[in-house]
Write an enzyme that holds these catalytic residues in place. Structure first.
Site, PDB file in Angstrom:
ATOM      1  N   ILE A  31      16.148 -10.965   0.553  1.00 19.71           N
ATOM      2  CA  ILE A  31      15.680 -12.099   1.361  1.00 19.71           C
ATOM      3  C   ILE A  31      16.073 -13.440   0.734  1.00 19.71           C
ATOM      4  O   ILE A  31      16.126 -14.459   1.415  1.00 19.71           O
ATOM      5  CB  ILE A  31      14.143 -11.997   1.549  1.00 19.71           C
ATOM      6  CG1 ILE A  31      13.677 -12.729   2.791  1.00 19.71           C
ATOM      7  CG2 ILE A  31      13.384 -12.471   0.318  1.00 19.71           C
ATOM      8  CD1 ILE A  31      12.242 -12.406   3.192  1.00 19.71           C
ATOM      9  N   HIS A 100      14.158  -1.006  -8.068  1.00 18.53           N
ATOM     10  CA  HIS A 100      15.204  -1.381  -7.103  1.00 18.53           C
ATOM     11  C   HIS A 100      16.465  -1.794  -7.836  1.00 18.53           C
ATOM     12  O   HIS A 100      16.417  -2.496  -8.840  1.00 18.53           O
ATOM     13  CB  HIS A 100      14.732  -2.511  -6.183  1.00 18.53           C
ATOM     14  CG  HIS A 100      14.125  -3.685  -6.893  1.00 18.53           C
ATOM     15  ND1 HIS A 100      12.833  -3.672  -7.351  1.00 18.53           N
ATOM     16  CD2 HIS A 100      14.629  -4.899  -7.232  1.00 18.53           C
ATOM     17  CE1 HIS A 100      12.561  -4.828  -7.944  1.00 18.53           C
ATOM     18  NE2 HIS A 100      13.641  -5.587  -7.894  1.00 18.53           N
TER      19      HIS A 100
HETATM   20  P1  AMP Z   1      13.105  -8.420  -9.026  1.00 18.90           P
HETATM   21  O1  AMP Z   1      12.887  -9.826  -9.527  1.00 18.90           O
HETATM   22  O2  AMP Z   1      14.141  -7.671  -9.790  1.00 18.90           O
HETATM   23  O3  AMP Z   1      11.794  -7.667  -8.911  1.00 18.90           O
HETATM   24  O4  AMP Z   1      13.704  -8.576  -7.584  1.00 18.90           O
HETATM   25  C1  AMP Z   1      12.918  -8.638  -6.439  1.00 18.90           C
HETATM   26  C2  AMP Z   1      13.844  -9.054  -5.322  1.00 18.90           C
HETATM   27  O5  AMP Z   1      13.223  -8.730  -4.090  1.00 18.90           O
HETATM   28  C3  AMP Z   1      14.133 -10.543  -5.291  1.00 18.90           C
HETATM   29  O6  AMP Z   1      15.553 -10.748  -5.383  1.00 18.90           O
HETATM   30  C4  AMP Z   1      13.571 -10.993  -3.946  1.00 18.90           C
HETATM   31  O7  AMP Z   1      14.369 -11.983  -3.332  1.00 18.90           O
HETATM   32  C5  AMP Z   1      13.572  -9.703  -3.169  1.00 18.90           C
HETATM   33  N1  AMP Z   1      12.592  -9.612  -2.096  1.00 18.90           N
HETATM   34  C6  AMP Z   1      11.267  -9.859  -2.177  1.00 18.90           C
HETATM   35  N2  AMP Z   1      10.669  -9.644  -0.992  1.00 18.90           N
HETATM   36  C7  AMP Z   1      11.641  -9.234  -0.139  1.00 18.90           C
HETATM   37  C8  AMP Z   1      11.660  -8.862   1.235  1.00 18.90           C
HETATM   38  N3  AMP Z   1      10.549  -8.831   1.988  1.00 18.90           N
HETATM   39  N4  AMP Z   1      12.837  -8.506   1.785  1.00 18.90           N
HETATM   40  C9  AMP Z   1      13.969  -8.524   1.042  1.00 18.90           C
HETATM   41  N5  AMP Z   1      14.015  -8.852  -0.253  1.00 18.90           N
HETATM   42  C10 AMP Z   1      12.873  -9.206  -0.848  1.00 18.90           C
END
Ligand code: AMP
Ligand code: ZN
Length: 114
Positions: A31, A100
């Site tokens: 996102i 992820h």
């Molecule tokens: P991390 O900091 O490695 O936990 O990465 C989490 C990632 O999830 C970040 O890059 C956010 O931009 C992404 N993220 C959080 N919420 C969403 C969502 N609803 N849809 C898509 N990506 C998301």
């Protein structure tokens, strides 16, 4: 995992821009992309982080790497290259506690990361 946003995405309770799906994993656009291509690949099984990977999950992790290769081809970043990032825990910058893979590309990426 009722409060997990990625589990909610898997269940369809929160929308996503889906890139790939099979019975084990889901790939969707981040996102808040940090590059022209920024895809997240998550297992459908809730695993908090690398530290919580059980031996029985190793096949799922190997499967994920194979899917990452296919997503790179699908997103046309296979030839130029890309980066796969798995943040773990507080110091690793993990914000969502559902493991992820970030698949990032579409531009020359800086190295080393901060
Ligand atoms: P991390 O900091 O490695 O936990 O990465 C989490 C990632 O999830 C970040 O890059 C956010 O931009 C992404 N993220 C959080 N919420 C969403 C969502 N609803 N849809 C898509 N990506 C998301
Ligand atoms: Zn989850």
């Amino acid at each position: 995992m009722e409060d997990c946003i990625f589990c909610k995405i898997i269940k369809g309770e929160i929308p996503c821009k889906k890139i790939y799906e099979d019975d084990m994993v889901l790939g969707f656009e981040d996102i808040n992309p940090t590059a022209p291509i920024h895809v997240l690949l998550i297992p459908k099984k809730h695993i908090k982080d690398i530290n919580e990977i059980a031996n029985e999950d190793l096949n799922l992790m190997a499967h994920s790497l194979g899917v990452i290769k296919d997503i790179a081809k699908q997103m046309n970043i296979k030839e130029n290259g890309y980066r796969v990032v798995l943040n773990c825990g507080k110091d690793g910058g993990q914000e969502v506690p559902h493991i992820h893979f970030h698949i990032i590309g579409g531009r020359k990426l800086n190295w080393p990361p901060g």
